[in-house]
Design an enzyme around this catalytic site. Structure first.
Site, short mmCIF file in Angstrom:
data_model
loop_
_atom_site.label_atom_id
_atom_site.label_comp_id
_atom_site.label_asym_id
_atom_site.label_seq_id
_atom_site.Cartn_x
_atom_site.Cartn_y
_atom_site.Cartn_z
N LYS A 274 0.84 -1.20 0.00
CA LYS A 274 0.00 0.00 0.00
C LYS A 274 0.87 1.25 0.00
O LYS A 274 2.01 1.21 0.46
CB LYS A 274 -0.86 0.03 1.28
CG LYS A 274 -1.95 -0.98 1.34
CD LYS A 274 -2.69 -0.88 2.67
CE LYS A 274 -3.70 -1.99 2.83
NZ LYS A 274 -4.90 -1.85 1.98
N ARG A 348 -10.44 -11.37 1.57
CA ARG A 348 -11.32 -12.40 1.03
C ARG A 348 -10.64 -13.78 1.03
O ARG A 348 -11.32 -14.80 1.11
CB ARG A 348 -11.79 -11.99 -0.38
CG ARG A 348 -10.71 -11.90 -1.41
CD ARG A 348 -11.11 -11.03 -2.59
NE ARG A 348 -11.11 -9.61 -2.23
CZ ARG A 348 -11.41 -8.62 -3.08
NH1 ARG A 348 -11.76 -8.89 -4.32
NH2 ARG A 348 -11.36 -7.37 -2.68
#
Lengths: 513, 499
Positions: A274, A348
């Site tokens: 990130k 996920r």
């Protein structure tokens, strides 16, 4: 903070908060305060822009004629709108105003209003809840706080005619407040302190309330074939954990409700790292797991008559020589293979195995997962609503109702084949991102591939609501604990109250291709 | 438009005067679940691999069920029980795509179709087969032209022929909207948009235009602020279909008509800026839907109100920080000149309320990138200030197959657009729910009038060629609004149960 319920009457010291309706009409306790202060309340309202709209505050410091530090007028809005949530905002606003000075006590005056939705006793209990939740602080790491910066408020007394009934109504709410605080603490803890193992150890502490706690390490998960969850944690020096929390308050053979929480204790993004700005907020990427733990604490402490399983998928997503790479293909516990396009779409991957495990191990009637899953949900819904995805309309409706009643609002988002198409992979059964568009929906489609068709399932994307940049009526900025009250209410209303009605299962409306 | 005829299944010579020939294709419908086929057809369906699932395949110079012709083929119809109007359109789209791939000149589709279903098959066929606007001066042989004629065999051809004009009007309107959207901005200027609207005058449509001077006089300062830097001045175009009662409180369809959006001084990145010629897709949809009302002689009074401007850069352009006034007197701080659609729409919505006292206002706009991030390219964002307005639009979406998903108007976050200097600013910066903010901005101008807002920024264009769609403008919103008008014909707004 101590909470007490007392008979109405002017307190001898500290702060007093009274309600004023939107018309400027004084509630009985505001009238009494007005009389005791020689009309100071009326004069203050006349001289200000205070109109009694909900959450407006006008405080009068050291009013004449009484021994109060502060008299706090709080807007209640229209009498017909006064409900539990409004009273929580009342308590929260009063606590904030009282906190401006050095008072140790705050009295919340709660009147019976003919038009209000609930009894004064219940409203009083919720006023206490609002004050309690709004006063939350996470000061663990402040070692040099000046005396004048430390909170002084020690006691909140709620003055109400039926103090006994109010106290009874408060008892379960206090347990809820403590659950929310437990969750907020977990979310606020920095990642160097709260590793997956440290989180698991804290979760283990729920055993004292009668929760059965099992912790699986990487060895056990490898045996179970959880290649998807393990891949996320493989770049970290810290061991991934799967925590199983079981509260057996219902009939022995009753299928449980399973709640699955994403617990990425720190999310650097992994190799798909990130940007630096704001990355510190990624210590909160375990909020789903924290909410699940908080919920189990509440249910166990109030001896809920229901079977609930909480599954916490705890990992740390770090880049390293051992980390998974974009392009890797992993095999989930379900046997389905996943091409990892972006290592920062890791939540996920964790949930895929945790969801599957929950269904395999416990055959739940309902599975609800909570996750700070996608940035896209923030662009879609902002911070007013969490995103709700469900394969069952009645479950979705029940969650929306529960959210509206506790002030943790969810907004339903679509699922459909057209979105599922977007996660097709050239090499595996699916890929873990569906591109820039509809990112929250494709994430939910991904999760749905790990939900058995017969399982009623809801997914709540809390990325926009778990960590607030602005204060809420019942929370300071920072960790909100969003989800604890929502699911506590859902479980109370839908799974504890009465046997579940015949399942009216209907698929979510399909998007056109 | 591709010619459509319907023929009875029993008709021995459905080809009419021109016998079957090399340019013709004969396509049979195959139902799922081993539904019996005529003996000769079984082998064809098997050979082409069509077992009933959606899809269409053609074979050149194969044996046709009705004699020699260029192509024979089969198309999957799905389960018999599921052959709805919507499904029939998809079947037609598959047929249209297959015909275009093979250069078919005339296509026959034979299946056990009721006329109500057959017309939808024809509509789908045309919508998929008709190419997008091309300004190529030479044929580059990329793709064959679409068929000239489609002949749909059904159980009652006369009934189908009677049903067809209404649907044909919708199809034609969609194609018109697509062309307008695809037209480059040097050709489709605000003036040209006016000319397109005026083309409806012969149908009995009244067209009123507020030019720049009139906008100034009426105080539509927001629309003027958007269009002021362009060499092509902005205008507000009202195209009105009077319906049976010209005094009726009308349905007003407000369309965002930014003929080109550079972003203004808050200029957009160069990459893919050419797509901004389509930033008038909302106006195209509103206008084309009005054309349907006119062509089908709707008893309802409908107004298409087009806020048309080019958002250009120039020495006279609106600057970030400028404050402009809408025609309802409210002031707006324009912090981002690229959030221009909501400015143009706000003035149009406020003007609509003051001028037409509408029963219902529905605006449609390619408004925000955020809605695309939220819902992708399959569903448009729906916002409304009342549940009954949202329900009407949702029903029209279900009826038309143009999908909507309702999104919330911000509640606690409503101070996101607070300005330090004006009543409101036009957007907030950062990672924010901009689609919600845009809707919040507009809701202030709609006030108490029943209002719905469709953000079609994600759905206006089909991202790629598929068997169901041509890449490029979809004409999204035309059929949805046509369905809305139909629903108002059946149940006027005034008899909507109040929520």
């Amino acid at each position: 903070m101590k909470v007490a319920f007392v008979q109405p009457g002017l307190p001898k010291s500290g702060c007093l908060a009274v309600g004023v309706l939107e018309t400027g009409a004084l509630t009985p306790s505001a009238k009494a305060a007005d009389a005791a202060t020689g009309g100071a309340v009326s004069r203050a309202i006349a001289a200000s822009r205070f109109t009694g709209k909900a959450e407006q505050v006008l405080d009068i410091v050291a009013p004449a004629g009484v021994d109060l530090d502060r008299l706090i007028l709080v807007g209640l809005g229209k009498a017909a709108e006064v409900d539990a949530r409004r009273m929580e905002a009342f308590g929260g606003a009063a606590a904030m105003a009282a906190g401006k000075g050095k008072s140790a006590e705050l009295t919340l005056a709660v009147d019976a209003l003919a038009e209000a939705h609930s009894s004064a006793a219940l409203l009083a209990a919720h006023a206490a809840l609002g004050a309690r939740l709004k006063s939350y602080r996470f000061d663990l790491y402040r070692t040099k706080q000046k005396a004048e910066d430390k909170p002084t408020l020690k006691t909140v007394s709620v003055a109400v005619t039926d103090a006994k009934a109010a106290k009874a109504a408060w008892q379960p709410l206090e347990i809820v407040a403590e659950g929310v605080e437990f969750t907020r603490n977990l979310v606020s803890e920095p990642a160097n302190v709260l590793s997956p193992a440290a989180f698991a150890k804290i979760a283990k502490g729920l055993e004292k309330y009668g929760v059965e706690v099992d912790v699986l390490g990487e060895k056990e998960m490898t045996k179970l074939g959880m290649g998807s969850l393990l891949a996320v944690g493989q770049g970290s020096d810290r061991e991934s954990q799967l925590v199983i929390l079981r509260w057996q308050g219902g009939a022995k053979d009753d299928a449980p409700v399973a709640v699955v929480g994403k617990g990425v204790c720190f999310d650097s993004g992994g190799i798909s790292i990130k940007p630096a700005a704001g990355m510190e907020e990624m210590k909160t990427d375990m909020s789903g797991a924290a909410v699940t733990a908080g919920l189990l604490q509440v249910l166990a402490r109030r001896k809920a008559k229901v079977n609930v399983v909480g599954i916490l998928g705890l990992v740390e997503n770090m880049p390293s020589g051992m980390a998974q790479r974009p392009g890797d293909v992993v095999t989930s516990m379900s046997g389905q293979t996943i091409e990892v396009i972006n290592t920062d779409a890791e939540g996920r991957l964790v949930l895929a195995d945790a969801l599957w495990y929950a269904q395999e191990a416990f055959k739940p009637k309902t599975v609800i997962d909570l996750a700070t899953l996608t940035g896209a949900i923030v662009i879609a819904l902002g911070a007013d609503h969490a995103g709700l995805f469900a394969n069952d309309d009645s479950l979705a409706k029940a969650l929306a109702d529960a959210g509206a009643s506790v002030g943790e609002a969810v907004w339903r988002m679509p699922l459909g084949e057209a979105y599922d198409e977007l996660i097709k992979s050239d090499i595996a059964d699916m890929k873990n991102t569906g591109g820039r568009e509809a990112g929250s929906i494709t994430a939910a489609q991904f999760l749905q591939r790990f939900v058995k068709p017969e399982t009623a399932w809801a997914h709540i994307d809390i990325a926009g609501v778990a960590w607030m940049k602005k204060a809420l009526p019942t929370a300071p900025k920072g960790a909100s604990g969003f989800g604890v009250r929502l699911l506590e209410r859902l479980i109370a209303d839908r799974y504890e109250a009465a046997p579940l009605p015949a399942k009216a299962k209907k698929a979510a409306p399909k998007a056109k291709k | 438009m591709i010619r459509v005829r319907f023929a009875d299944r029993a008709d021995p010579r459905p080809w009419g005067k021109t016998s079957l020939g090399p340019g013709d294709a004969w396509i049979i419908g195959v139902r799922a679940g081993g539904h019996p086929l005529r003996p000769g057809w079984k082998r064809l369906a098997r050979g082409l691999g069509i077992a009933g699932a959606p899809g269409c395949a053609l074979s050149a110079a194969a044996e046709s069920p009705r004699g020699a012709c260029g192509f024979s083929g089969a198309v999957g119809l799905g389960d018999a029980a599921e052959l709805t109007a919507r499904r029939a359109e998809d079947v037609g789209r598959h047929v249209g795509a297959a015909c275009c791939r093979r250069g078919v000149r005339r296509v026959f589709v034979e299946a056990d179709l009721f006329p109500e279903i057959a017309v939808h098959l024809a509509a789908g066929l045309i919508l998929r087969a008709t190419p997008q606007l091309s300004l190529k001066s030479r044929d580059d042989n990329d793709e064959a032209p679409p068929p000239e004629e489609a002949v749909i065999l059904c159980t009652d051809a006369r009934r189908a022929e009677a049903l067809w004009p209404r649907l044909a009007a919708e199809v034609e309107a969609v194609l018109w909207a697509r062309r307008l959207i695809a037209e480059p901005a040097n050709r489709l200027t605000p003036e040209a948009m006016q000319t397109e609207a005026e083309s409806l005058i012969p149908l009995g449509v009244k067209v009123t235009v507020l030019d720049a001077a009139a906008l100034e006089a009426r105080g539509l300062g927001l629309l003027l602020a958007v269009g002021r830097a362009s060499a092509h001045p902005p205008r507000l175009i009202a195209a009105e279909w009077p319906g049976a009662d010209p005094a009726e409180a009308p349905l007003v369809l407000v369309g965002k008509g930014i003929t080109f959006d550079t972003g203004g001084i808050s200029i957009k990145p160069a990459e893919r800026m050419e797509e901004m010629k389509g930033d008038m897709a909302g106006a195209a949809a509103a206008l084309a839907a009005l054309a349907v009302a006119a062509k089908t002689a709707s008893p309802r009074r409908v107004v298409a109100l087009l806020a048309v401007a080019e958002n250009a850069v120039g020495g006279n352009a609106t600057r970030p920080g400028d404050v402009a006034r809408a025609c309802d007197g409210s002031s707006v701080e324009i912090v981002d000149t690229d959030a221009e659609g909501r400015l143009a729409l706000a003035d149009a919505i406020a003007y609509a309320r003051a001028t037409f006292s509408p029963a219902l206002v529905a605006d449609v706009a390619t408004l925000t990138g955020a809605v695309r991030r939220a819902l992708g390219t399959h569903l448009a964002g729906l916002f409304a200030n009342r549940d009954d307005a949202a329900a009407r639009l949702e029903a029209a979406a279900a009826d038309s197959g143009e999908g909507l998903w309702r999104l919330p108007l911000p509640g606690a976050d409503e101070d996101a657009l607070k300005s330090d200097i004006a009543d409101i600013k036009n957007c907030a910066w950062g990672t924010v729910p901009d689609a919600l903010h845009a809707a919040l901005f507009l809701s202030g101008f709609a006030g108490e009038t029943p209002w719905a807002h469709l953000d079609i920024a994600g759905t206006a264009d089909a991202p790629a060629d598929t068997p169901l769609e041509r890449k490029g403008p979809r004409g999204f919103g035309v059929r949805l609004f046509a369905a809305l008008i139909r629903s108002l014909e059946e149940t006027p707004w005034s008899s909507t149960p109040r929520t």
